[in-house]
Design a protein around this motif. Structure first.
Motif, mmCIF file in Angstrom:
data_model
loop_
_atom_site.group_PDB
_atom_site.id
_atom_site.type_symbol
_atom_site.label_atom_id
_atom_site.label_comp_id
_atom_site.label_asym_id
_atom_site.label_seq_id
_atom_site.Cartn_x
_atom_site.Cartn_y
_atom_site.Cartn_z
ATOM 1 N N PRO A 22 0.825 -1.211 0.000
ATOM 2 C CA PRO A 22 0.000 0.000 0.000
ATOM 3 C C PRO A 22 0.862 1.264 0.000
ATOM 4 O O PRO A 22 1.821 1.369 0.758
ATOM 5 C CB PRO A 22 -0.791 -0.121 1.307
ATOM 6 C CG PRO A 22 -0.853 -1.592 1.578
ATOM 7 C CD PRO A 22 0.463 -2.132 1.077
ATOM 8 N N GLY A 23 0.552 2.185 -0.873
ATOM 9 C CA GLY A 23 1.260 3.457 -0.920
ATOM 10 C C GLY A 23 2.642 3.396 -1.540
ATOM 11 O O GLY A 23 3.360 4.407 -1.558
ATOM 12 N N ALA A 24 3.024 2.225 -2.072
ATOM 13 C CA ALA A 24 4.355 2.087 -2.661
ATOM 14 C C ALA A 24 4.497 2.963 -3.902
ATOM 15 O O ALA A 24 3.524 3.268 -4.589
ATOM 16 C CB ALA A 24 4.604 0.626 -3.027
ATOM 17 N N THR A 25 5.723 3.361 -4.180
ATOM 18 C CA THR A 25 6.011 4.067 -5.420
ATOM 19 C C THR A 25 6.287 3.030 -6.503
ATOM 20 O O THR A 25 7.124 2.150 -6.332
ATOM 21 C CB THR A 25 7.223 4.994 -5.255
ATOM 22 O OG1 THR A 25 6.921 5.949 -4.241
ATOM 23 C CG2 THR A 25 7.544 5.719 -6.553
ATOM 24 N N ILE A 26 5.574 3.135 -7.597
ATOM 25 C CA ILE A 26 5.688 2.192 -8.706
ATOM 26 C C ILE A 26 6.311 2.916 -9.890
ATOM 27 O O ILE A 26 5.880 4.016 -10.247
ATOM 28 C CB ILE A 26 4.298 1.662 -9.114
ATOM 29 C CG1 ILE A 26 3.602 1.017 -7.920
ATOM 30 C CG2 ILE A 26 4.405 0.681 -10.270
ATOM 31 C CD1 ILE A 26 2.130 0.738 -8.176
ATOM 32 N N THR A 27 7.309 2.301 -10.482
ATOM 33 C CA THR A 27 7.896 2.836 -11.708
ATOM 34 C C THR A 27 7.350 2.051 -12.893
ATOM 35 O O THR A 27 7.372 0.829 -12.896
ATOM 36 C CB THR A 27 9.426 2.724 -11.674
ATOM 37 O OG1 THR A 27 9.903 3.438 -10.536
ATOM 38 C CG2 THR A 27 10.044 3.321 -12.935
#
Ligand SMILES: [Cu+2]
Length: 68
Positions: free
Chosen positions: A7-12
């Motif tokens: 949850p809330g992770a930064t995704i590239t």
């Protein structure tokens, strides 16, 4: 895109194609455009769940982001 993210992770997101695409989810509250041969980042939703997304340029391009 990874199979699941926190949850809330930064995704590239990397677009290896010659056309622009988007990662657009109505219920997940994300809408990111990725330029041809480009990368973009987005924040995953903070609530766990499965979020269907589409490309707003190509309605046949769909996927699911799993947040857990
Ligand atoms: Cu597309």
């Amino acid at each position: 895109m990874p199979a699941s993210v926190a949850p809330g992770a930064t995704i590239t997101i990397k677009n290896s194609d010659s056309q622009a695409h988007t990662v657009t989810s109505k219920e997940g509250g994300f809408d990111v455009k990725v330029d041809p041969q480009g990368t973009a980042t987005m924040k995953a939703p903070t609530k766990p769940g499965s979020y269907k997304f589409v490309c707003s340029f190509h309605a046949n391009m769909t996927g699911t982001l799993v947040v857990k």
